[in-house]
Design an enzyme around this catalytic site. Structure first.
Site, PDB file in Angstrom:
ATOM      1  CB  SER A  43      -0.950  -0.041   1.199  1.00 57.18           C
ATOM      2  OG  SER A  43      -1.960   0.943   1.090  1.00 57.18           O
ATOM      3  CG  ASP A  73      -6.848  -2.246  -3.822  1.00 53.10           C
ATOM      4  OD1 ASP A  73      -7.231  -1.143  -3.359  1.00 53.10           O
ATOM      5  OD2 ASP A  73      -5.659  -2.616  -3.773  1.00 53.10           O
ATOM      6  CG  HIS A  91      -6.023  -1.709  -0.088  1.00 56.19           C
ATOM      7  ND1 HIS A  91      -5.038  -1.518  -1.031  1.00 56.19           N
ATOM      8  CD2 HIS A  91      -5.591  -1.106   1.035  1.00 56.19           C
ATOM      9  CE1 HIS A  91      -4.052  -0.812  -0.499  1.00 56.19           C
ATOM     10  NE2 HIS A  91      -4.367  -0.547   0.756  1.00 56.19           N
TER      11      HIS A  91
END
Length: 428
Positions: free
Chosen positions: A211, A368, A398
Site C-alpha cells: 500500500s 481494490d 485491499h
C-alpha cells in the site's frame, strides 16, 4: 392462577369491579420481557444495518470482510469524534486504536529472532531466520509497512532476513519526510559493515512494501537507480497493492470499487490530502478530477503517463469511461505541487528512470481502488524493458495480505502471502 380484588357489598357478596383491577400474576414481568425482546431485536437490526454492505460475490469471505470493515469504520468514526471535540488529531487517535489492538511486540521464537533497533535514527524491526549451511550469507528483504503514511504496522515476514522500517508518520511529519526516513535507513543497511554484521549477501537484497509502503518502496527504488554513490544495488523490488498516483481518482478500479472495503475512494483521497498537509476542502474536487482538468497546465506533461485507456487491458477497462474535466480547480495543484512529484507518484516517472529498475513483482487485487495503479505501473515498466511479474487475485481486496491470523484470517490473505514469498524464494 389469578389474584382478584372485588368490591364488598351488602350481605357479604363480592362482585368484580368494572375497572381493570383483576390481573393475572406475573403479567408485569412478561411485559418487561416483551419490551426487552423488542429492544434486542431493534439493536440486532441496527447492528446488521451497520455491518451489512453489498459486496461482489467473488470477494473472499464476504461476511468476515463486512465485520472487519464495520470494525474499521467504527474506529474511524471514534477517531473523527475525538478530532471534532479537539482532543487529538483524528489520525493520532486512529493510530492509537489500531496499535492498541494490533501491534505485536518484538517477541522472538525458535524459528526467528526479532530485534527492535534503529538505523541512522529510523526505527526498524529486524527479523532473522535461522542460518542455513548451504547459504552462509542470507538473502534480505527491506520491507516498508503500509497504512496511508499515517498508521503504524509491524507485520513480520518469516523470511531469511527481513528488515521492517517504521518511518515517521502523518501528522507528525508530512511528505517528503517519510521518503527521507526510508532512504536513510536503507542506505545505512546497505553499508558493508552493517551487511556483514547481519551476514547478508549484498547481491541478494529486495526492497518491498504494501500500500503506502509500496509507494515508498517504488520511490526509493527509483531514487537508488540514480544514486551513483551506492555500491550495493537492489536485486529486486516487490510491491504489494501499491498506491502510485494521485492524479486520476476515476480509473476503472476507482470507479468499480468506490465504496469497497477496506479502502473506499473517499478515504484514499483523504490520506493523500493528509500526506501533503493539504486542505480537506480539496477532497471533493479531487474525487471528480478537478485538480487535473484540461485547463490545469501543470498536469499536461504527465497526463499521457496516466492514460489508462492504453495502459490497461480491456478485461479491466470494461465499459468505464475516463473522467476528464474541461475546467477545474488549478489552485489545488498550485497549493499541492507534490501531486506532480514522482517521489509521491512513482507511476509518472520518466521512462529513463524506469528502465534502470530491477526485476519487479507487483501484486494487485480485483476489489481494490488501487488495482489499476499497480497494473499501469507494470505496463510502463515492461515498456521500459524491465522484467515484471504481475500477480493478480480476483477475490482479493485491499490489505488482504496482512489478514492471515485468527480471527481476521482470510483465505485470499494466506494465498497472497504464500504467492509473494514463493516469488521471493525463486528470484532472490
Amino acid at each position: 392462577m389469578s389474584s382478584c380484588r372485588g368490591q364488598k357489598l351488602a350481605g357479604g357478596l363480592r362482585v368484580a369491579s368494572s375497572f381493570p383491577l383483576c390481573q393475572p400474576a406475573g403479567e408485569p414481568s412478561r411485559g418487561k420481557m416483551r419490551s426487552s425482546c423488542v429492544l434486542l431485536t431493534a439493536l440486532v437490526a441496527l447492528a446488521a444495518y451497520y455491518v451489512y454492505i453489498p459486496l461482489p460475490g467473488s470477494v473472499s469471505d464476504p461476511w468476515k470482510l463486512m465485520l472487519l470493515d464495520a470494525t474499521f469504520r467504527g474506529a474511524q468514526q471514534v477517531s473523527n469524534l475525538i478530532h471534532y471535540l479537539g482532543l487529538s488529531h483524528h489520525l493520532l487517535a486512529l493510530n492509537f486504536i489500531i496499535v492498541s489492538f494490533g501491534k505485536k511486540s518484538a517477541w522472538s521464537s525458535a524459528r526467528v529472532k526479532v530485534t527492535d533497533t534503529d538505523f541512522d535514527g529510523v526505527e526498524v524491526r529486524v527479523f532473522e531466520g535461522p542460518p542455513k549451511p548451504e547459504e552462509p550469507l542470507k538473502r534480505s528483504v527491506v520491507y516498508i509497512h503500509g497504512g496511508g503514511w499515517a498508521l503504524a504496522s509491524a507485520n513480520g515476514l518469516l523470511l531469511w532476513l527481513a528488515l521492517g522500517e517504521i518511518y515517521r508518520l502523518v501528522p507528525k511529519v508530512y511528505f517528503p519526510e517519510q521518503i527521507h526516513d526510508v532512504v536513510r535507513a536503507t542506505k545505512y543497511f546497505l553499508k558493508p559493515e552493517v551487511l556483514q554484521k547481519y551476514m547478508v549477501d549484498p547481491g541478494r537484497i529486495c526492497i518491498s512494501g504494501d500500500s503506502a509502503g509500496g509507494n515508498l518502496a517504488a520511490a526509493l527504488g527509483q531514487q537508488f537507480t540514480q544514486d551513483a554513490s551506492l555500491k550495493n544495488k537492489l536485486k529486486l523490488q516487490a510491491l504489494i497493492y501499491p498506491v502510485l498516483q494521485a492524479l486520476d481518482f476515476n480509473t476503472p478500479s476507482y470507479q468499480q470499487n468506490v465504496n469497497t472495503p477496506i479502502l473506499p475512494r473517499y478515504v484514499m483521497v483523504k490520506y493523500w490530502v493528509d500526506y501533503f498537509k493539504g486542505n480537506y476542502d480539496f477532497v471533493q474536487a479531487m474525487i471528480v478530477n478537478n485538480h487535473t482538468s484540461l485547463d490545469v497546465e501543470e498536469a499536461a506533461a504527465v497526463r499521457a503517463r496516466l492514460n489508462w485507456t492504453s495502459l490497461l487491458p480491456a478485461s479491466f477497462t470494461k465499459n468505464y469511461k475516463p473522467v476528464v474535466q474541461t475546467t477545474g480547480n488549478a489552485r489545488i495543484v498550485q497549493e499541492l505541487p507534490q501531486l506532480l512529484d514522482a517521489r509521491s507518484a512513482p507511476l509518472i516517472a520518466d521512462q529513463a528512470v524506469l528502465q534502470l529498475l530491477p526485476k519487479t513483482y507487483i501484486l494487485t487485487c480485483e476489489h481494490d481502488v488501487l488495482r489499476d495503479d499497480g497494473i499501469m505501473y507494470a505496463k510502463r515498466l515492461e515498456s521500459a524493458g524491465v522484467e515484471v511479474t504481475l500477480d493478480h487475485f480476483e477475490d482479493g481486496f485491499h490489505g488482504c495480505m496482512i489478514f492471515t491470523s485468527w480471527p481476521t484470517n482470510f483465505s485470499v490473505g494466506i494465498r497472497t502471502r504464500n504467492s509473494y514469498i514463493k516469488w521471493l524464494d525463486q528470484n532472490l
